[in-house]
Design an enzyme around this catalytic site. Structure first.
Site, PDB file in Angstrom:
ATOM      1  N   LYS A 131       8.240  -0.712 -11.010  1.00 21.68           N
ATOM      2  CA  LYS A 131       6.794  -0.756 -10.818  1.00 21.68           C
ATOM      3  C   LYS A 131       6.348   0.453 -10.021  1.00 21.68           C
ATOM      4  O   LYS A 131       6.860   0.716  -8.930  1.00 21.68           O
ATOM      5  CB  LYS A 131       6.403  -2.033 -10.057  1.00 21.68           C
ATOM      6  CG  LYS A 131       4.927  -2.131  -9.718  1.00 21.68           C
ATOM      7  CD  LYS A 131       4.553  -3.507  -9.215  1.00 21.68           C
ATOM      8  CE  LYS A 131       3.089  -3.566  -8.815  1.00 21.68           C
ATOM      9  NZ  LYS A 131       2.801  -2.877  -7.536  1.00 21.68           N
ATOM     10  N   TYR A 181      10.670  -5.149  -2.486  1.00 21.04           N
ATOM     11  CA  TYR A 181      10.581  -3.942  -1.665  1.00 21.04           C
ATOM     12  C   TYR A 181      11.973  -3.728  -1.094  1.00 21.04           C
ATOM     13  O   TYR A 181      12.451  -4.553  -0.303  1.00 21.04           O
ATOM     14  CB  TYR A 181       9.592  -4.129  -0.509  1.00 21.04           C
ATOM     15  CG  TYR A 181       8.150  -4.015  -0.894  1.00 21.04           C
ATOM     16  CD1 TYR A 181       7.652  -2.849  -1.459  1.00 21.04           C
ATOM     17  CD2 TYR A 181       7.264  -5.066  -0.652  1.00 21.04           C
ATOM     18  CE1 TYR A 181       6.303  -2.741  -1.798  1.00 21.04           C
ATOM     19  CE2 TYR A 181       5.923  -4.964  -0.996  1.00 21.04           C
ATOM     20  CZ  TYR A 181       5.451  -3.797  -1.571  1.00 21.04           C
ATOM     21  OH  TYR A 181       4.133  -3.695  -1.897  1.00 21.04           O
ATOM     22  N   SER A 215       5.740 -11.537  -4.670  1.00 24.21           N
ATOM     23  CA  SER A 215       6.024 -10.382  -3.825  1.00 24.21           C
ATOM     24  C   SER A 215       7.081 -10.681  -2.767  1.00 24.21           C
ATOM     25  O   SER A 215       7.161 -11.804  -2.256  1.00 24.21           O
ATOM     26  CB  SER A 215       4.733  -9.949  -3.108  1.00 24.21           C
ATOM     27  OG  SER A 215       5.008  -8.988  -2.109  1.00 24.21           O
ATOM     28  N   HIS A 217      -0.287   1.192  -7.450  1.00 27.92           N
ATOM     29  CA  HIS A 217      -0.309   0.259  -6.313  1.00 27.92           C
ATOM     30  C   HIS A 217      -1.761  -0.052  -5.920  1.00 27.92           C
ATOM     31  O   HIS A 217      -2.097  -0.179  -4.744  1.00 27.92           O
ATOM     32  CB  HIS A 217       0.447   0.886  -5.131  1.00 27.92           C
ATOM     33  CG  HIS A 217       1.192  -0.128  -4.286  1.00 27.92           C
ATOM     34  ND1 HIS A 217       2.553  -0.156  -4.193  1.00 27.92           N
ATOM     35  CD2 HIS A 217       0.751  -1.147  -3.503  1.00 27.92           C
ATOM     36  CE1 HIS A 217       2.925  -1.140  -3.372  1.00 27.92           C
ATOM     37  NE2 HIS A 217       1.840  -1.756  -2.941  1.00 27.92           N
ATOM     38  N   THR A 220       9.725  -2.101  -6.795  1.00 28.14           N
ATOM     39  CA  THR A 220       8.602  -1.201  -6.520  1.00 28.14           C
ATOM     40  C   THR A 220       9.134   0.152  -6.070  1.00 28.14           C
ATOM     41  O   THR A 220       9.916   0.221  -5.120  1.00 28.14           O
ATOM     42  CB  THR A 220       7.706  -1.800  -5.430  1.00 28.14           C
ATOM     43  OG1 THR A 220       7.140  -3.015  -5.928  1.00 28.14           O
ATOM     44  CG2 THR A 220       6.585  -0.838  -5.054  1.00 28.14           C
TER      45      THR A 220
END
Lengths: 353, 353, 353, 353
Positions: free
Chosen positions: B224, B130, B106, B248, B156
């Site tokens: 995603k 992100y 992440s 999520h 994402t």
């Protein structure tokens, strides 16, 4: 601990209020099937989020009956706000004005219409009428509301008799609430006793009476409590300007549809000719989004306002409304809706059968 | 007592973690409807087992994006592994390497990408992004990940704003987690403070930006958070190499479909043109089998990895993955599937209506 | 207090047995979804009772594989009856003989087949085989059973590997039960240790092996564990004489159909060519009636026999069977069925949608 | 605290009665699935209220078999009222007369028919017959009832054998209730012991016997316990004058339809040729309204009468009936029905699928 959502206010309000006041506010008719289903039905509706749209600007404002409001969220008529806090409807009016939403004031307000208007002179308000058996009293109430600047007349249709509220029978509640009726006294003698029982609503009103109401006022007339296509079609035929799909928070006839489940039937019958609103069970921004996706122009909330009053008075109501607006902003952002106009039926996941 | 399944780890992790860390990891958005439905939806899908096939050899391995993995099971991106154990993402990376599965790291890792790679140099890893408002920071992150040997870029799409997580509001969590952001600091000054808030994700990104990302890297790009056929079709049109069907973990928009329920819609839209993965609610080997039978190429798990970390650090993650692989092996054996290629829709019992 | 129904025995057995024995008997695979659904699915099926037929004579007897039985109720194979009472399968055999029902004896009996036959020489028995990796051992077992007077060979197909039973992992049960295996020892050396692990079932058996089994014996061959139309059709093609629709009491693959829900699919595929039986979840006379109305020729019960053993040994099993027979007699009387032949699909209320 | 609804009486009755009496009254057959479903099924049916009709006059009265009654509500036959209060069926009869409803007196009354008639000479009553194996005894009972002024003969068809009531087995109830049988003794020797066991109902009666009953009496014959279209059609063919759709309060065959769910099938078969009534699960005015909307001419209530008796004797029964009438009045008013004739299927919300 911060109050993070409307149901946090509910839990706290329950602690703050007396049992009989809590039961009166919280209770539904019969076994409370519809009261509970109003909330549960929203949870069964699934959203379809769309992504990768530029969401840097999201506008949640809209209009109702031509008036701009900060969000498609308003205050449904509920009675006796002084059961929840000292200043009663004056606090409600100030919070509504501060958050720029429409406040539908009840015939059963525990403050006079004059005091409410004085408390928040710039707020958008509609007046809700329980039709009184003394027809002249109706005329006085309507014309008084119009002259005080209320912008629409909301006639409640679902109370030809009071619903069967077992908790109030058990609590023997009748007398206490009657003492709080302030607007059914003649305005000249503002401090006298109410001249009517809470239950004394005129059961004889019918579609034929609508033209008489229309002759009394220039305000748009909105019917509150319609749940069927047949009544929606009759409402159009009788030239109303709006419909609030409502089951009276499950307080009148138990075991009817959740209001969000009745909404599509009314929307289909109305075919966009007048604005349709909905109340009952709205507790989150997602609920607001779903109601709009299914065709409502605006939602109204009832009990959460009383929870806000009971917890923190005026600022509690303001916080309830601000939380709901903030959540609705998030819901729009996460489904790819940049304006209320972009909300539509494609957001709803219909059954995958 | 041996930990016999993933939910045994869940129960123990709850005991081990502080309330605010547990709530952060466990919580969903809103009322947690979707978080819970992610798990419940799998239980409603029934399997159709086939017998009397020679099951003496069962091979559970597969590939994703052309890379061999030991089972169609990977690690979904989750942030802040140091909330669960001291070595954080380094432990996760070592366990993933040991079990030969793909670890999607992440943006919000609490170890630097460099430390993670050093901890487990031979592991297959993808990098999750992100998108940051500072576009150059994105470029740096992507190119840094590519040069460190990450094999795909997972963007994402479901966080144009942070979901409404009531427990974190109640726990006033914001500041603590920001301290753990390690990869949004410029790599030159690895020990400084994060220069961004956790919530400060770029809301403006849109389909039009995908070509810019594609210009920055040779890595395959995987989106995603896709839940609808419409977005799946747009993803194909914009030449992505894969889709992770995900809500999520129910942490962004509440009251959307369980991810396993959304999978068939995306599979139908994608028509086999790119690989489709799914995360959300996978807790057993049967869940893995069902996801593959419905068309997923691989599943990813999020919270169970954090449970493993909280219970036993690196070996806990390894055990979680090994249990799931063992269960999946049993599930394949008991349904008559000798290889992943034999898994298909006939294994699913559709409604008998 | 009299034990009035099978679940009264269940409650008492739970008190009487050690936790690990109870868990072993009661537990299902995985999360126990199918184990519970086996029971719940029966409750969802509604009966359509017919009245004003002369019900002065009601005959509940029937036949299976040409042999007369007192009721369409038999004993499913379960292992290790000595976990529940001292005399183990000898008690079971005596009770079955006394109530005139068929007892399917398990490969995993904790008494030798010889002792079982000696205990109840006139009882109708079938022999259940878990195929052993040592093929000659299978031959010995089958021919030994045939020579002892067992009337059919029931081959279990749903154990290419043992189901994932979390409770047994937590209780670390493996070794104890292996000590009770009496029939996998060579008959010559009846007191030695078992030469096989409970889990060591041959995973390689396939449809092609059926002809080999058929070459070994003149007994009718019945497959236990079929849940799909495809496997039912293959069974017919391979000339079996019967099918037991079963999910192994929810102990093998979790999240498959309740056996009563799988029955109609198999019945439709078999088209009356061979007898079809069902086990799983039968707890009352109504359940027996429903299974027959949906096409089963006989039902078998597993756990309730162990409850009877645990509560009262042989007489407990007899009482369990007698209660079920008495209830089935009432169920037939109250639906207007004078003989088993009169039971048909019209007794079932299909959805009123 | 006032008793506000029928279930308030239920809770109080439970406190007042001995466990075995409560279990006998409250219990259902088997697992009580149908007993509970009788109540639950009503809650699943949604009403469609219509508004703005002049509701100043609402008339809830109707007729059954040509006799005027104050509301479409009557008393179903239940036995042994002396289990609940000293005066037993005499109290019931007085309350029925006072509220102007029909009281179906049971063969198993614990007062003689003569005493019941004397207690309330002007009440409308029907006589319920459990057919006795001694055919002459039936003749005596029927002709005795007719000469005492009972206005219809209700033959119960759903007891060819007594249902399987586990609680009564556990409580070993048999002997006690037999002591209360007063009408199966020959009337000449009114104080003797009953000459029959409660369970000794004639199982041999069949459609062919109906003409014999018809030859004995001029009373209309009503069959109680029909649940299927096939039996409804046979009833018409055999010239009965009415049908009570009933599952005996869930006390005979468990796992049949809730009676309100079976009603539409019977209504469709009967095509208006005879009156159809329903009992089972009616607990509120809404339930009465729903039954009538689905085609019933009148509903009957069983257990609530015994709750009234147990709580307050005669006045308790009166209060139960008055509450139900008042609630039904509210239900009619809130759905826009001014007379029973205006109640129809449009009041029911069928599935919105």
């Amino acid at each position: 601990m911060p109050l993070a959502c409307l149901t946090d206010f509910q839990a706290l309000a329950r602690e703050r209020l007396s049992k009989s006041s809590w039961d009166y506010i919280d209770g539904g008719a019969g076994e409370g099937v519809t009261r509970d289903d109003n909330v549960a039905a929203f949870k069964k509706i699934q959203l379809r989020p769309r992504y990768l749209r530029d969401m840097s600007k999201v506008d949640i404002s809209t209009t109702i009956q031509g008036e701009k409001i900060s969000a498609p969220i308003g205050i449904s008529p509920t009675g006796f706000h002084r059961l929840a806090c000292t200043d009663g409807e004056m606090s409600t009016a100030r919070a509504a004005q501060a958050t720029d939403v429409c406040y539908i004031t009840s015939t059963y307000a525990s403050c006079t219409l004059e005091d409410i208007v004085t408390a928040a002179p710039r707020g958008l308000r509609w007046f809700q009428l329980y039709v009184q058996p003394d027809r002249q009293l109706n005329k006085q109430l309507i014309q008084r509301a119009e002259s005080l600047g209320f912008k629409a007349l909301v006639i409640t249709v679902d109370v030809p008799t009071l619903g069967n509220r077992r908790h109030d029978i058990r609590n023997q509640l009748d007398l206490k609430t009657n003492l709080l009726l302030k607007n059914l006294q003649s305005p000249q003698e503002g401090s006298g006793m109410p001249n009517l029982q809470m239950t004394a609503i005129d059961p004889s009103i019918s579609w034929n009476d609508l033209s008489w109401f229309q002759s009394l006022t220039n305000l748009p007339i909105i019917l509150k409590g319609i749940l069927t296509r047949e009544d929606a079609e009759l409402a159009l035929k009788h030239n109303v300007q709006g419909i609030i799909v409502s089951n009276h928070g499950g307080r009148q006839l138990d075991e009817v549809s959740a209001s969000i489940d009745a909404l599509p039937e009314v929307i289909a019958a109305v075919k966009g000719k007048v604005e349709v609103y909905v109340d009952g069970g709205i507790r989150s921004g997602n609920d607001v989004l779903k109601a709009l996706a299914l065709g409502a122009k605006c939602v109204f909330i009832g009990r959460p306002i009383l929870w806000g009053l009971a917890c923190q008075g005026e600022s509690g109501v303001e916080e309830v409304l601000n939380i709901l607006k903030k959540e609705f902003h998030i819901s729009m952002t996460l489904t790819g809706c940049r304006s209320v106009a972009e909300i539509n039926r494609d957001l709803i996941q219909f059954s995958r059968l």
